[in-house]
Scaffold this active site. Structure first.
Site, PDB file in Angstrom:
ATOM      1  N   GLY A   1     -16.120 -27.805 -23.130  1.00 23.70           N
ATOM      2  CA  GLY A   1     -17.392 -27.908 -24.246  1.00 23.70           C
ATOM      3  C   GLY A   1     -16.970 -28.729 -25.400  1.00 23.70           C
ATOM      4  CG  ASP A   2     -15.051 -29.008 -29.422  1.00 31.39           C
ATOM      5  OD1 ASP A   2     -15.559 -30.160 -29.668  1.00 31.39           O
ATOM      6  OD2 ASP A   2     -14.792 -28.211 -30.332  1.00 31.39           O
ATOM      7  CG  LEU A   3     -12.101 -31.465 -23.409  1.00 36.95           C
ATOM      8  CD1 LEU A   3     -12.111 -31.968 -21.912  1.00 36.95           C
ATOM      9  CD2 LEU A   3     -10.884 -30.994 -23.646  1.00 36.95           C
TER      10      LEU A   3
END
Length: 356
Positions: free
Chosen positions: A214-216
């Site tokens: 969800g947050d690369l």
């Protein structure tokens, strides 16, 4: 009204004492690492090894199950060959401890973990190549593909239906759109929200669901120089946004953040998409909605970070570090239009895979 989290503010001497008491390690070097609401400290130990001491803010520390799941996921991915951090157990055999920490406003209970330190630099500091972007897309897909096999009795905790950063919750941006009052960008954001509701929401049932990182973003993907291939992915960090979403969300988020690192952002998605589809090909609905999902994520990043920065002026530089490039990218993608942008993305991806 939500409570503003209090960020731990350990001094170097306090951090050294904590590590000595709970991990039997003596720091030879300590330095602070970037973070928003938590506190991260790099530690090299006299006994050998490099670590990150992570102190969780006072509010998030009230939900230890979430961090237990993050720890479990990191270990699971590591066991399956992904370059993720693992947790060093305390001298009493625990993955994390709850400590009373002076946060500048009296003692606060904060969760503490000591994570292994991964080699490399943030991808934002490395030259981007099509091969590296391909590997980023491939790694993102591998993360989600492995996570779908993960089992844990508390897994439902990661549903996080009200998580405002989820691409399922793009319409809630309307509650924050006032932060763009007087800015011409507001009209573009409103148009993207309309397209999301008219196009993406109607096809959501066709998206394949899964657990995603969800947050690369530009700081959470680490890379390391490689003698024959330029730079290679060496680490995936920060599982704080992990939630049940959709495969195509992970891809859209990854594309969006990689765009900030390239002078020609439209060209970025092709190699990332090619790498992703080498593991997990998109279906028709996912492919058709990818453009609007990428734009929706840019809108989330712009609007939510601007809103949060009003409450955290001391962290304004960190929160708004991507705002200028986000504005330029959003305008460029929107003005070029879905058809032309997709032509570049999908043609480049096809060429890339044909050459493999």
């Amino acid at each position: 009204m939500s409570v503003k989290p209090i960020t731990p503010t350990l001094s170097p001497s306090q951090a050294a004492e904590l590590v000595k008491n709970h991990y039997n390690l003596t720091p030879s070097e300590l330095r602070y690492l970037p973070s928003f609401e938590d506190q991260n400290i790099y530690i090299a130990a006299v006994e050998g090894g490099e670590y990150v001491l992570k102190m969780i803010n006072s509010e998030d520390s009230k939900d230890p199950i979430l961090f237990e799941l993050q720890t479990y996921a990191m270990n699971f991915l590591h066991e399956n060959g992904l370059p993720t951090q693992t947790v060093l157990k305390t001298t009493t055999g625990h993955d994390m401890i709850l400590k009373d920490i002076d946060c500048g406003d009296g003692l606060q209970k904060c969760l503490v973990r000591l994570l292994t330190y991964l080699p490399g630099i943030p991808i934002s500091k490395a030259p981007l190549s099509p091969c590296l972007l391909y590997e980023v897309g491939q790694t993102a897909a591998r993360v989600d593909n492995i996570l779908r096999e993960m089992e844990h009795p508390q897994l439902d905790k990661l549903q996080r239906d009200n998580f405002k950063w989820s691409l399922s919750n793009v319409p809630i941006l309307e509650k924050y759109i006032h932060v763009l009052d007087g800015d011409p960008l507001q009209e573009v954001v409103m148009s993207v929200l309309h397209q999301y509701k008219a196009t993406v929401a109607n096809r959501h049932h066709s998206f394949r669901k899964c657990l995603i990182h969800g947050d690369l973003n530009d700081l959470n993907v680490l890379v390391q120089a490689h003698e024959s291939r330029g730079y290679r992915v060496s680490g995936i960090i920060d599982f704080g946004d992990m939630n049940f979403g959709c495969y195509v969300y992970e891809l859209a988020i990854t594309i969006m953040y990689m765009m900030h690192l390239h002078p020609n952002p439209i060209e970025v998605a092709g190699p990332v998409l090619a790498g992703w589809e080498s593991v997990f090909p998109l279906n028709a609905a996912e492919r058709d909605c990818l453009f609007w999902l990428v734009l929706s994520r840019i809108c989330q990043q712009l609007v939510l970070c601007l809103s949060i920065s009003k409450c955290y002026p001391e962290n304004k530089e960190y929160l708004l570090r991507l705002s200028k490039s986000s504005t330029l990218i959003l305008h460029k993608l929107y003005a070029t239009g879905k058809e032309q942008v997709e032509k570049v993305w999908f043609h480049t991806a096809a060429q890339f895979n044909d050459g493999k």
